[in-house]
Scaffold this active site. Structure first.
Site, PDB file in Angstrom:
ATOM      1  CB  VAL A  51      -0.966  -0.109   1.304  1.00  0.00           C
ATOM      2  CG1 VAL A  51      -1.407   1.271   1.393  1.00  0.00           C
ATOM      3  CG2 VAL A  51      -1.814  -1.418   1.080  1.00  0.00           C
ATOM      4  CB  THR A  52       3.665   1.810   1.654  1.00  0.00           C
ATOM      5  OG1 THR A  52       2.876   1.252   3.499  1.00  0.00           O
ATOM      6  CG2 THR A  52       4.795   3.402   2.617  1.00  0.00           C
ATOM      7  CG  ASP A 131     -17.082 -10.197   9.556  1.00  0.00           C
ATOM      8  OD1 ASP A 131     -17.025 -10.277   8.632  1.00  0.00           O
ATOM      9  OD2 ASP A 131     -18.002 -10.412  11.030  1.00  0.00           O
ATOM     10  CG  ASP A 156     -10.720 -17.466  11.566  1.00  0.00           C
ATOM     11  OD1 ASP A 156      -9.508 -18.449  12.521  1.00  0.00           O
ATOM     12  OD2 ASP A 156     -11.455 -16.694  12.299  1.00  0.00           O
ATOM     13  CB  ALA A 215      -7.524 -35.327  10.445  1.00  0.00           C
ATOM     14  CD  GLU A 216      -6.333 -41.133  11.447  1.00  0.00           C
ATOM     15  OE1 GLU A 216      -6.077 -40.337  12.732  1.00  0.00           O
ATOM     16  OE2 GLU A 216      -5.505 -41.525  10.616  1.00  0.00           O
ATOM     17  NE  ARG A 275      -0.884 -38.065  27.099  1.00  0.00           N
ATOM     18  CZ  ARG A 275      -1.430 -39.179  27.957  1.00  0.00           C
ATOM     19  NH1 ARG A 275      -2.593 -38.980  27.635  1.00  0.00           N
ATOM     20  NH2 ARG A 275      -0.658 -39.827  28.479  1.00  0.00           N
ATOM     21  CG  HIS A 281      -3.102 -16.473  20.277  1.00  0.00           C
ATOM     22  ND1 HIS A 281      -3.717 -17.181  21.732  1.00  0.00           N
ATOM     23  CD2 HIS A 281      -3.853 -15.930  19.600  1.00  0.00           C
ATOM     24  CE1 HIS A 281      -4.789 -16.098  21.074  1.00  0.00           C
ATOM     25  NE2 HIS A 281      -4.813 -15.712  20.395  1.00  0.00           N
ATOM     26  NE  ARG A 284      -3.893 -13.692  16.192  1.00  0.00           N
ATOM     27  CZ  ARG A 284      -4.967 -12.931  16.828  1.00  0.00           C
ATOM     28  NH1 ARG A 284      -5.725 -13.799  17.092  1.00  0.00           N
ATOM     29  NH2 ARG A 284      -4.556 -12.139  18.096  1.00  0.00           N
TER      30      ARG A 284
END
Ligand code: F6P
Length: 350
Positions: A51-52, A131, A156, A215-216, A275, A281, A284
């Site tokens: 943007v800059t 959002d 997300d 994944a199962e 387990r 985080h 992120r």
């Protein structure tokens, strides 16, 4: 403004705008601001850079607002020079900091933000966030005339009007790396791991990473989770002597998250060694992937072009590899559907 035509081999033509040819002279805007808001996402810095430098390229003065909408209200504005965004394309987090602002939701907060923007001579604003950021921007632009353009950045991936949001790809790769390691220890101990990933209203991270780690089962908020079906699947696998299990669950799943699901499984199948791992985080943070850097760069420049074309109250996205502008009202209200075929894949291959 200059246009050129590309003729494709399959006989269709499309008209493209040359990014460098958008004519600043046709726009009266001289000074814009950019800020990041909501949960941070890897690639936000790459977007600030785009943007800059995109703005400077078109002769605009670009101001960075620190600390999201709170900083907009409190007057935390500083001009961004090209060199200040050097070498940030590869960094996680956001040099402008971010916040979720309660004050901007109020009439008083919005009035203060407007007064501060005016005082600093800001004629258009680029909001990088999700959002909540765009709902705020939509309300603000209903009341005040300063143009706003949004750039979708959230791990997300739950924004309508773009195939991918900035940060999603990096988060997926973080999850895959972590769960591959979990799988090693799950196999070594013949354990069932229930891995919780982010996504309070959306299962995009759980679904795509779930496929990638084999994944199962994958449990997402977009579909009703029946713990009985999960139990049946586990029982079947137990009989066929399967060892080591990974169940991916999005934090917002209706069955109540990883710990609750683990409890229910344990109640029925006391013999399972279970387990729970909540990745949290770390999803992120980190350096953005190549995909996120390129996406952030294209969207950042797309936002500048949108401003110069006189657009406002829109989010810039990429759909089928093309830049698209979607009204804030649609981007925030419409729900991006999860791909049910991908969900089915996890069932077939489990
Ligand atoms: O940025 C979106 C998100 O990562 C959600 O998936 C998660 O529920 C939320 O943020 C957590 O955010 P925070 O810890 O900042 O409240």
């Amino acid at each position: 403004m200059h246009w050129f035509k590309l003729v494709f081999t399959d006989n269709f033509t499309r008209t493209f705008k040359l990014a460098s040819s958008i004519d600043k002279m046709s726009s009266k805007i001289q000074k814009i601001a950019v800020f990041t808001s909501g949960g941070d996402a890897p690639g936000m810095n790459a977007c600030i850079r785009a943007v800059t430098r995109g703005g400077i390229h078109h002769g605009l003065e670009v101001v960075g607002i620190h600390n999201g909408y709170n900083g907009m209200i409190d007057g935390e504005y500083a001009v961004l020079q090209s060199y200040q965004v050097g070498n940030i394309i590869r960094r996680g987090g956001t040099i402008l900091k971010t916040a979720r602002s309660e004050r901007f939701r109020t009439k008083k907060g919005m009035a203060k933000a407007h007064a501060a923007l005016k005082k600093h001579g800001i004629e258009a604003v680029v909001a990088i966030g999700g959002d909540g950021t765009f709902s705020g921007a939509n309300e603000f632009t209903d009341k005040y005339e300063i143009p706003f353009i949004g750039i979708p950045a959230t791990i997300d991936n739950d924004m309508f009007g773009t195939d991918n949001t900035i940060g999603y790809d990096t988060a997926l790769n973080t999850v895959v790396e972590a769960v591959d390691k979990i799988r090693d220890t799950a196999d070594a101990h013949n354990r069932l791991f229930i891995v919780e990933v982010m996504g309070k209203d959306a299962g995009f991270i759980a679904l795509r990473s779930g496929i990638a780690v084999g994944a199962e089962a994958v449990l997402v908020p977009e579909t009703d989770t029946h713990v009985d079906s999960l139990l049946a699947l586990l029982a079947k696998g137990w009989k066929s002597k399967r060892t080591g299990w990974v169940v991916m669950v999005a934090e917002g799943d209706d069955a109540g998250g990883a710990f609750k699901i683990a409890e229910q499984v344990k109640e029925k199948f006391g013999h399972f060694d279970i387990r729970v791992s909540v990745l949290g985080h770390q999803q992120r943070g980190g350096a953005p992937t190549c995909m996120d850097r390129v996406l952030a760069t294209r969207l950042g420049v797309g936002a500048i072009e949108g401003i110069l074309e006189g657009r406002s109250k829109v989010m810039v996205g990429i759909v089928n590899n093309e830049i698209l502008y979607t009204d804030f009202s649609k981007a925030t209200k419409h729900h991006k559907e999860i791909n049910k075929h991908l969900l089915e894949l996890t069932r077939i291959l489990s």
